[in-house]
Design an enzyme around this catalytic site. Sequence first.
Site, PDB file in Angstrom:
ATOM      1  N   LYS A  27       0.936  -1.027   0.214  1.00  0.00           N
ATOM      2  CA  LYS A  27       0.119   0.087   0.194  1.00  0.00           C
ATOM      3  C   LYS A  27       0.873   1.191   0.095  1.00  0.00           C
ATOM      4  O   LYS A  27       2.195   1.146   0.289  1.00  0.00           O
ATOM      5  CB  LYS A  27      -0.948   0.040   1.195  1.00  0.00           C
ATOM      6  CG  LYS A  27      -1.887  -1.146   1.149  1.00  0.00           C
ATOM      7  CD  LYS A  27      -2.788  -1.044   2.320  1.00  0.00           C
ATOM      8  CE  LYS A  27      -3.811  -2.208   2.562  1.00  0.00           C
ATOM      9  NZ  LYS A  27      -4.840  -2.396   3.791  1.00  0.00           N
ATOM     10  N   TYR A  53     -12.323  -3.136  -3.474  1.00  0.00           N
ATOM     11  CA  TYR A  53     -12.774  -3.481  -2.261  1.00  0.00           C
ATOM     12  C   TYR A  53     -14.307  -3.317  -1.951  1.00  0.00           C
ATOM     13  O   TYR A  53     -14.690  -2.651  -1.021  1.00  0.00           O
ATOM     14  CB  TYR A  53     -12.066  -1.947  -1.161  1.00  0.00           C
ATOM     15  CG  TYR A  53     -10.574  -2.138  -0.825  1.00  0.00           C
ATOM     16  CD1 TYR A  53     -10.418  -3.253   0.266  1.00  0.00           C
ATOM     17  CD2 TYR A  53      -9.824  -1.303  -1.107  1.00  0.00           C
ATOM     18  CE1 TYR A  53      -8.890  -3.660   0.497  1.00  0.00           C
ATOM     19  CE2 TYR A  53      -8.479  -1.426  -0.582  1.00  0.00           C
ATOM     20  CZ  TYR A  53      -8.044  -2.485   0.371  1.00  0.00           C
ATOM     21  OH  TYR A  53      -6.761  -2.722   0.757  1.00  0.00           O
ATOM     22  N   PHE A  99     -15.279   3.466   7.316  1.00  0.00           N
ATOM     23  CA  PHE A  99     -13.987   3.814   6.862  1.00  0.00           C
ATOM     24  C   PHE A  99     -13.666   3.832   5.480  1.00  0.00           C
ATOM     25  O   PHE A  99     -12.719   4.208   4.936  1.00  0.00           O
ATOM     26  CB  PHE A  99     -12.895   3.140   7.786  1.00  0.00           C
ATOM     27  CG  PHE A  99     -13.202   1.534   7.327  1.00  0.00           C
ATOM     28  CD1 PHE A  99     -12.524   1.010   6.322  1.00  0.00           C
ATOM     29  CD2 PHE A  99     -13.593   0.551   8.146  1.00  0.00           C
ATOM     30  CE1 PHE A  99     -12.667  -0.412   5.996  1.00  0.00           C
ATOM     31  CE2 PHE A  99     -13.924  -0.582   8.141  1.00  0.00           C
ATOM     32  CZ  PHE A  99     -13.313  -1.314   6.797  1.00  0.00           C
ATOM     33  N   THR A 102      -5.189  -8.153  10.454  1.00  0.00           N
ATOM     34  CA  THR A 102      -5.374  -6.817   9.981  1.00  0.00           C
ATOM     35  C   THR A 102      -5.005  -5.552  10.812  1.00  0.00           C
ATOM     36  O   THR A 102      -4.330  -4.658  10.206  1.00  0.00           O
ATOM     37  CB  THR A 102      -6.717  -6.665   9.513  1.00  0.00           C
ATOM     38  OG1 THR A 102      -7.273  -7.681   8.620  1.00  0.00           O
ATOM     39  CG2 THR A 102      -7.272  -5.367   8.926  1.00  0.00           C
ATOM     40  N   ARG A 128       2.802  -6.912   9.256  1.00  0.00           N
ATOM     41  CA  ARG A 128       2.317  -5.923  10.095  1.00  0.00           C
ATOM     42  C   ARG A 128       2.679  -5.832  11.403  1.00  0.00           C
ATOM     43  O   ARG A 128       2.862  -4.837  11.818  1.00  0.00           O
ATOM     44  CB  ARG A 128       0.894  -5.921   9.750  1.00  0.00           C
ATOM     45  CG  ARG A 128       0.324  -5.920   8.501  1.00  0.00           C
ATOM     46  CD  ARG A 128      -1.104  -6.326   8.305  1.00  0.00           C
ATOM     47  NE  ARG A 128      -1.883  -6.025   7.217  1.00  0.00           N
ATOM     48  CZ  ARG A 128      -2.868  -6.469   6.418  1.00  0.00           C
ATOM     49  NH1 ARG A 128      -3.339  -7.571   7.045  1.00  0.00           N
ATOM     50  NH2 ARG A 128      -3.508  -6.177   5.379  1.00  0.00           N
ATOM     51  N   ASN A 177      -1.851  -0.194   7.255  1.00  0.00           N
ATOM     52  CA  ASN A 177      -1.312  -1.344   7.666  1.00  0.00           C
ATOM     53  C   ASN A 177      -0.498  -2.000   6.579  1.00  0.00           C
ATOM     54  O   ASN A 177      -0.331  -3.243   6.508  1.00  0.00           O
ATOM     55  CB  ASN A 177      -2.404  -2.237   8.026  1.00  0.00           C
ATOM     56  CG  ASN A 177      -3.321  -2.682   7.036  1.00  0.00           C
ATOM     57  OD1 ASN A 177      -3.313  -1.975   5.812  1.00  0.00           O
ATOM     58  ND2 ASN A 177      -4.351  -3.426   7.534  1.00  0.00           N
ATOM     59  N   HIS A 206      -1.540  -5.535   1.505  1.00  0.00           N
ATOM     60  CA  HIS A 206      -3.086  -6.241   1.062  1.00  0.00           C
ATOM     61  C   HIS A 206      -2.652  -7.800   0.733  1.00  0.00           C
ATOM     62  O   HIS A 206      -1.607  -7.826   0.196  1.00  0.00           O
ATOM     63  CB  HIS A 206      -3.942  -5.629  -0.058  1.00  0.00           C
ATOM     64  CG  HIS A 206      -4.785  -6.424  -0.556  1.00  0.00           C
ATOM     65  ND1 HIS A 206      -6.071  -6.709   0.121  1.00  0.00           N
ATOM     66  CD2 HIS A 206      -4.987  -7.263  -1.540  1.00  0.00           C
ATOM     67  CE1 HIS A 206      -6.627  -7.465  -0.717  1.00  0.00           C
ATOM     68  NE2 HIS A 206      -5.898  -7.804  -1.558  1.00  0.00           N
ATOM     69  N   GLU A 221      -9.308 -10.524  -8.038  1.00  0.00           N
ATOM     70  CA  GLU A 221      -8.264  -9.610  -7.752  1.00  0.00           C
ATOM     71  C   GLU A 221      -7.099  -9.434  -9.006  1.00  0.00           C
ATOM     72  O   GLU A 221      -6.748  -8.510  -9.358  1.00  0.00           O
ATOM     73  CB  GLU A 221      -7.889  -9.683  -6.399  1.00  0.00           C
ATOM     74  CG  GLU A 221      -8.549  -9.091  -5.434  1.00  0.00           C
ATOM     75  CD  GLU A 221      -8.348  -9.345  -3.922  1.00  0.00           C
ATOM     76  OE1 GLU A 221      -7.183  -9.699  -3.634  1.00  0.00           O
ATOM     77  OE2 GLU A 221      -9.156  -9.247  -2.854  1.00  0.00           O
TER      78      GLU A 221
HETATM   79  P1  GTP Z   1      -6.462  -6.134   3.149  1.00  0.00           P
HETATM   80  O1  GTP Z   1      -5.602  -7.274   3.078  1.00  0.00           O
HETATM   81  O2  GTP Z   1      -6.070  -4.792   2.946  1.00  0.00           O
HETATM   82  O3  GTP Z   1      -7.623  -6.430   2.337  1.00  0.00           O
HETATM   83  O4  GTP Z   1      -7.085  -6.396   4.647  1.00  0.00           O
HETATM   84  P2  GTP Z   1      -7.749  -7.322   5.459  1.00  0.00           P
HETATM   85  O5  GTP Z   1      -8.485  -8.377   4.278  1.00  0.00           O
HETATM   86  O6  GTP Z   1      -6.960  -7.871   6.463  1.00  0.00           O
HETATM   87  O7  GTP Z   1      -9.116  -6.456   5.947  1.00  0.00           O
HETATM   88  P3  GTP Z   1     -10.325  -5.873   5.249  1.00  0.00           P
HETATM   89  O8  GTP Z   1     -10.361  -6.466   3.793  1.00  0.00           O
HETATM   90  O9  GTP Z   1     -11.610  -6.241   6.143  1.00  0.00           O
HETATM   91  O10 GTP Z   1     -10.252  -4.431   5.133  1.00  0.00           O
HETATM   92  C1  GTP Z   1      -9.337  -3.583   4.047  1.00  0.00           C
HETATM   93  C2  GTP Z   1      -8.460  -2.709   4.452  1.00  0.00           C
HETATM   94  O11 GTP Z   1      -9.458  -1.679   5.025  1.00  0.00           O
HETATM   95  C3  GTP Z   1      -7.737  -3.023   5.894  1.00  0.00           C
HETATM   96  O12 GTP Z   1      -6.410  -3.761   5.404  1.00  0.00           O
HETATM   97  C4  GTP Z   1      -7.316  -1.682   6.528  1.00  0.00           C
HETATM   98  O13 GTP Z   1      -6.461  -0.863   5.880  1.00  0.00           O
HETATM   99  C5  GTP Z   1      -9.071  -0.895   6.008  1.00  0.00           C
HETATM  100  N1  GTP Z   1      -9.691  -1.220   7.381  1.00  0.00           N
HETATM  101  C6  GTP Z   1     -10.220  -2.376   7.927  1.00  0.00           C
HETATM  102  N2  GTP Z   1     -10.833  -2.179   9.063  1.00  0.00           N
HETATM  103  C7  GTP Z   1     -10.596  -0.893   9.282  1.00  0.00           C
HETATM  104  C8  GTP Z   1     -11.153  -0.019  10.302  1.00  0.00           C
HETATM  105  O14 GTP Z   1     -11.897  -0.640  11.243  1.00  0.00           O
HETATM  106  N3  GTP Z   1     -10.852   1.112  10.405  1.00  0.00           N
HETATM  107  C9  GTP Z   1      -9.933   1.672   9.458  1.00  0.00           C
HETATM  108  N4  GTP Z   1      -9.863   2.792   9.576  1.00  0.00           N
HETATM  109  N5  GTP Z   1      -9.734   0.943   8.518  1.00  0.00           N
HETATM  110  C10 GTP Z   1      -9.965  -0.273   8.203  1.00  0.00           C
HETATM  111 MG    MG Z   2      -9.377  -7.828   2.794  1.00  0.00          MG
END
Ligand code: GTP
Ligand code: MG
Length: 148
Positions: free
Chosen positions: A9, A49, A57, A91, A102, A112, A115, A126
């Site tokens: 990212k 996404y 968010f 995450t 992370r 973070n 992805h 994807e």
């Molecule tokens: P990705 O690998 O980035 O897809 O992350 P993930 O699969 O572990 O988590 P998810 O797909 O649920 O969320 C995608 C991204 O949204 C996360 O990696 C975070 O950067 C962001 N995100 C998720 N939950 C939160 C939250 O509660 N607050 C904020 N600010 N960002 C969030």
């Molecule tokens: Mg995800």
Amino acid sequence: SERTYIMVKPDGVERGLVGNILTRFEQKGYKLCALQMMQPSKSLLEEHYKDLNTRPFFPRLIKYMSSAPVVGMVWSGKNAVKTGRKILGATNPLDSEPGTIRGDYCIDVSQNLCHGSDSVESAEREISLWFPAGVCDYQRRYDSFIYE
Ligand code: GTP
Ligand code: MG
């Protein structure tokens, strides 16, 4: 074999962690099938996404992800999706173990670093989305040292 989409990212690119992240997958034994640096459009990110588009968010996530270049990669190998998520860590960096990307390098869930696809189906979706022209497919002699 199984493939996953891993993306560094904007915060990871800015902080100079591309090589570090790439090296972890390379050293684990996964095969690099595609690598691309680009500044993604908001519409590409909204599609990527789309499962999160009702979350509070979401607008901030799209803004952050489109603010600077990202580096996307496709890795292939046994259990690439699940192991890829393990290499990234949870995450929320509060829950990610030391030794994960992370866990080692970030503090805030909204920044973070990386992805990773969350299932084989999302990985294939994807990969087509980010690499519409396709990715490389090749044999490695090295695989005989990694797989029985
Ligand atoms: P990705 O690998 O980035 O897809 O992350 P993930 O699969 O572990 O988590 P998810 O797909 O649920 O969320 C995608 C991204 O949204 C996360 O990696 C975070 O950067 C962001 N995100 C998720 N939950 C939160 C939250 O509660 N607050 C904020 N600010 N960002 C969030
Ligand atoms: Mg995800």
